[in-house]
Design an enzyme around this catalytic site. Sequence first.
Site, mmCIF file in Angstrom:
data_model
loop_
_atom_site.group_PDB
_atom_site.id
_atom_site.type_symbol
_atom_site.label_atom_id
_atom_site.label_comp_id
_atom_site.label_asym_id
_atom_site.label_seq_id
_atom_site.Cartn_x
_atom_site.Cartn_y
_atom_site.Cartn_z
ATOM 1 N N TYR A 1 60.114 -3.327 20.513
ATOM 2 C CA TYR A 1 61.299 -3.806 19.789
ATOM 3 C C TYR A 1 61.201 -5.322 19.596
ATOM 4 O O TYR A 1 61.393 -5.847 18.509
ATOM 5 C CB TYR A 1 62.581 -3.563 20.602
ATOM 6 C CG TYR A 1 63.127 -2.157 20.615
ATOM 7 C CD1 TYR A 1 62.445 -1.121 21.234
ATOM 8 C CD2 TYR A 1 64.374 -1.885 20.062
ATOM 9 C CE1 TYR A 1 62.987 0.153 21.292
ATOM 10 C CE2 TYR A 1 64.927 -0.613 20.124
ATOM 11 C CZ TYR A 1 64.226 0.401 20.737
ATOM 12 O OH TYR A 1 64.772 1.654 20.794
ATOM 13 N N HIS B 1 72.043 -2.510 14.091
ATOM 14 C CA HIS B 1 70.731 -1.937 14.417
ATOM 15 C C HIS B 1 70.598 -0.508 13.875
ATOM 16 O O HIS B 1 69.646 -0.192 13.161
ATOM 17 C CB HIS B 1 70.526 -1.971 15.940
ATOM 18 C CG HIS B 1 69.236 -1.364 16.388
ATOM 19 N ND1 HIS B 1 68.110 -2.128 16.630
ATOM 20 C CD2 HIS B 1 68.867 -0.081 16.619
ATOM 21 C CE1 HIS B 1 67.119 -1.328 16.995
ATOM 22 N NE2 HIS B 1 67.548 -0.078 16.995
ATOM 23 N N GLU B 2 71.553 0.330 14.220
ATOM 24 C CA GLU B 2 71.444 1.735 13.795
ATOM 25 C C GLU B 2 71.522 1.853 12.270
ATOM 26 O O GLU B 2 70.826 2.658 11.661
ATOM 27 C CB GLU B 2 72.514 2.598 14.470
ATOM 28 C CG GLU B 2 72.530 2.530 15.999
ATOM 29 C CD GLU B 2 71.168 2.710 16.660
ATOM 30 O OE1 GLU B 2 70.276 3.356 16.072
ATOM 31 O OE2 GLU B 2 70.983 2.180 17.778
ATOM 32 N N GLU C 1 61.109 0.585 15.391
ATOM 33 C CA GLU C 1 62.023 -0.237 16.193
ATOM 34 C C GLU C 1 61.819 -1.742 16.019
ATOM 35 O O GLU C 1 62.779 -2.504 16.048
ATOM 36 C CB GLU C 1 61.932 0.159 17.668
ATOM 37 C CG GLU C 1 62.357 1.612 17.947
ATOM 38 C CD GLU C 1 63.807 1.931 17.578
ATOM 39 O OE1 GLU C 1 64.599 0.984 17.362
ATOM 40 O OE2 GLU C 1 64.136 3.125 17.479
ATOM 41 N N GLY D 1 72.721 3.752 20.917
ATOM 42 C CA GLY D 1 72.967 4.322 19.603
ATOM 43 C C GLY D 1 71.772 5.128 19.153
ATOM 44 O O GLY D 1 70.661 4.959 19.661
ATOM 45 N N ASP E 1 59.370 8.988 24.844
ATOM 46 C CA ASP E 1 60.646 8.383 25.268
ATOM 47 C C ASP E 1 60.422 7.264 26.289
ATOM 48 O O ASP E 1 61.302 6.445 26.515
ATOM 49 C CB ASP E 1 61.570 9.429 25.907
ATOM 50 C CG ASP E 1 62.155 10.373 24.876
ATOM 51 O OD1 ASP E 1 61.882 10.188 23.667
ATOM 52 O OD2 ASP E 1 62.870 11.303 25.277
ATOM 53 N N HIS F 1 68.251 1.145 10.611
ATOM 54 C CA HIS F 1 67.326 2.283 10.630
ATOM 55 C C HIS F 1 67.427 3.134 9.355
ATOM 56 O O HIS F 1 66.519 3.901 9.058
ATOM 57 C CB HIS F 1 67.602 3.190 11.831
ATOM 58 C CG HIS F 1 66.894 2.800 13.094
ATOM 59 N ND1 HIS F 1 65.528 2.653 13.171
ATOM 60 C CD2 HIS F 1 67.364 2.548 14.342
ATOM 61 C CE1 HIS F 1 65.195 2.331 14.421
ATOM 62 N NE2 HIS F 1 66.288 2.256 15.152
ATOM 63 N N GLU G 1 70.185 6.669 15.381
ATOM 64 C CA GLU G 1 70.342 6.505 13.933
ATOM 65 C C GLU G 1 70.330 7.824 13.164
ATOM 66 O O GLU G 1 69.685 7.929 12.116
ATOM 67 C CB GLU G 1 69.231 5.582 13.428
ATOM 68 C CG GLU G 1 67.783 6.137 13.569
ATOM 69 C CD GLU G 1 67.105 5.838 14.894
ATOM 70 O OE1 GLU G 1 67.800 5.653 15.914
ATOM 71 O OE2 GLU G 1 65.854 5.804 14.919
ATOM 72 N N ASN G 2 71.040 8.834 13.636
ATOM 73 C CA ASN G 2 71.062 10.104 12.903
ATOM 74 C C ASN G 2 71.588 9.855 11.491
ATOM 75 O O ASN G 2 72.635 9.238 11.320
ATOM 76 C CB ASN G 2 71.901 11.115 13.671
ATOM 77 C CG ASN G 2 71.295 11.419 15.032
ATOM 78 O OD1 ASN G 2 70.082 11.600 15.144
ATOM 79 N ND2 ASN G 2 72.107 11.417 16.071
HETATM 80 N N1 BES Z 1 66.188 5.135 17.995
HETATM 81 C C1 BES Z 1 66.661 4.382 19.093
HETATM 82 C C2 BES Z 1 66.976 5.223 20.299
HETATM 83 C C3 BES Z 1 65.779 5.974 20.843
HETATM 84 C C4 BES Z 1 64.559 5.354 21.006
HETATM 85 C C5 BES Z 1 65.911 7.277 21.232
HETATM 86 C C6 BES Z 1 63.480 6.059 21.514
HETATM 87 C C7 BES Z 1 64.840 7.984 21.739
HETATM 88 C C8 BES Z 1 63.608 7.372 21.868
HETATM 89 C C9 BES Z 1 67.906 3.560 18.714
HETATM 90 O O1 BES Z 1 67.891 3.078 17.420
HETATM 91 C C10 BES Z 1 67.936 2.351 19.606
HETATM 92 O O2 BES Z 1 67.027 1.569 19.540
HETATM 93 N N2 BES Z 1 68.978 2.203 20.414
HETATM 94 C C11 BES Z 1 69.164 1.086 21.309
HETATM 95 C C12 BES Z 1 70.132 0.094 20.737
HETATM 96 C C13 BES Z 1 69.571 -1.092 20.056
HETATM 97 C C14 BES Z 1 70.668 -2.086 19.710
HETATM 98 C C15 BES Z 1 68.429 -1.765 20.719
HETATM 99 C C16 BES Z 1 69.766 1.604 22.583
HETATM 100 O O3 BES Z 1 70.105 2.769 22.651
HETATM 101 O O4 BES Z 1 69.907 0.840 23.532
HETATM 102 ZN ZN ZN Z 2 66.441 1.597 17.157
#
Ligand code: BES
Ligand code: ZN
Length: 605
Positions: free
Chosen positions: A390, A305-306, A328, A279, A383, A309, A281-282
């Site tokens: 987290y 989660h999203e 995070e 996901g 990235d 954010h 969080e746009n």
């Molecule tokens: N913001 C993140 C996705 C992200 C992190 C994109 C770093 C680019 C760089 C998003 O909120 C996220 O953490 N997604 C997780 C899901 C969550 C339930 C842990 C994912 O995509 O797995």
């Molecule tokens: Zn996140």
Amino acid sequence: MRSLKYLFTCLSLIAAGCAAPIKDPHSYARPEAIRVEHLTLDLNVDFTKKQLTGTATLRLRREQPGATTLTLDTQDLTITRITLRPGGAVAAWKLQATDPLLGQALEVTLAADTTEVAIDYATSPGARALQWLEPAMTAGKVHPFLLSQSESILARTWVPLQDSPSVRFTYDATLHVPQELLALMSAENPQKKSPDGVYHFHMPQPVPSYLMAIAVGDLAFRGFDGRSGVYAEPVTLPAAAHEFEDTPRMIAAAEKLYGPYRWGRYDLLVLPPSFPYGGMENPRLTFVTPTILAGDKSLADLIAHELAHSWSGNLVTNATWNDFWLNEGFTNYFQQRITEELYGHARSEMFWLLDKNKAKELMATLPAADQALYLELAGRDPDDAPENVYWKGSLFLRLLEETAGRERWDWFLREYFDANAFKSMTTAHFVEILKAKLPDVAANAGIEAWLHGPGFPTNCPVPRSTAFASVEAEAKRFAGGSPATTIAIGPWSTQERLHFIRSMPSLGQERMAALEDAFHFSASGNSEILAAWLFKSIQEDYRPAYPALERFLTAQGRRKFLKQLYTEMAKTPANLDLARRIYAQARPTYHPVSQSAIDEILKAK
Ligand code: BES
Ligand code: ZN
């Protein structure tokens, strides 16, 4: 001259009672001189050329009187013309040398009275934020699809801007898209297709660049209630609406904890399976992978989660990617609190345990500096920041909660979000606030070790789950030889099943086959269970599962799953060969973000 100017800035900042300007190692921008405060986009979306073309107009605020150079971030953009407003004179501009990670600084020379610059530009077909999908890669198979992923530093590949989380701006946009498609952004969104393919967007709350988002496809909308709903391709919409129907309750729970939702609507967009994250969080429009459509809502915690954010991250934003844990770690903590509220303590405690186990495993593989919450990411792609932040981050906040007591801690967080709404936050500033508001907690929680030290400090919270204890006992009993049919897996939740697979000791072929015969994990419609089973199968070299493995690696492009599975395959020569063969075929279907991750894992050593 330069140093005089610098002295002037420092003095004026001290006079204003501010700290030193934030230095973002992942941006060329110099917002301390001139800051972007509003963006107006007018873009044409061309699926044939895989290109966005048009104009980005930036409204500017001078932070240093007399500053005449505006510095922006770009990557792989073709700039054709820049004009200054008022007046409309053509500007002098220059693209600096290319850095493979950061792209190119764009320097524009302004006139003394310039308040806006209009930049005519085009993106490249390889723009790293964007993925242009052929119809075959969508659920409907008829129309193409465009999706973006700007976090962390990819917004600069589709808009020239100050691509730092420490700069916020409001925006408006006009998009011209093929008539049969719907366009959406992280803004106020249409719920229906427009007859002429022209869409207007307005984003009144200031956002950092990494929250800029766009999606264009054959999409339809269904509301849950007056302020939230879901967009998806028409064939996916019924399943999506059912899976995520708890969203309004999640919003209510979140508001009860940490104050009003400040973004107007909260909608979801279910993307095609190549979306590289679970996901994103746009603001106003969370992007989600279809791989969480399990049919039984068991993976919908990702929505919590999203949604979380919308406070931690979108409202109070990490000032640089070094402070990523503030986004995070906070969000993971907040997610657990929403889960607890909606589904009860027993369920959230399972998540806490799963997270702690993942953190333990990951930290064992990380250098000490990468085990801290505060990271030094200069020169590295954010990235690739270790996901540890987290889990360790949320455990740290749970420790603060346990130290303060829940009531005081919730009071603190609510105040924190209120007082810092629409601002950026550094780790140091967070510590100052904690010391000021909860001095006893700050003094007793061993903060330094958490923020800057490796591993889990000795005061790490200890989640307990009796359900998991019995799952572990069952796993042990099975590994010891008792028949699969004696394991009463029926009533187990997804989390218990996952824990069962992950905590299973090494089994060998015969016992793997017995598990598969009894529970058909290779055919699971739950992507987390399937991924855990496939991972176990690679570890055990259990080949009957490999056709399912190949299907999974070609059917979806979620970076997390791909990384886990390809990394495990790369450990033996035979599996590495197989991985490379599958990847050669699947790579063109993955988003650039997933491609770079897997290129790195499978590259010839
Ligand atoms: N913001 C993140 C996705 C992200 C992190 C994109 C770093 C680019 C760089 C998003 O909120 C996220 O953490 N997604 C997780 C899901 C969550 C339930 C842990 C994912 O995509 O797995
Ligand atoms: Zn996140």
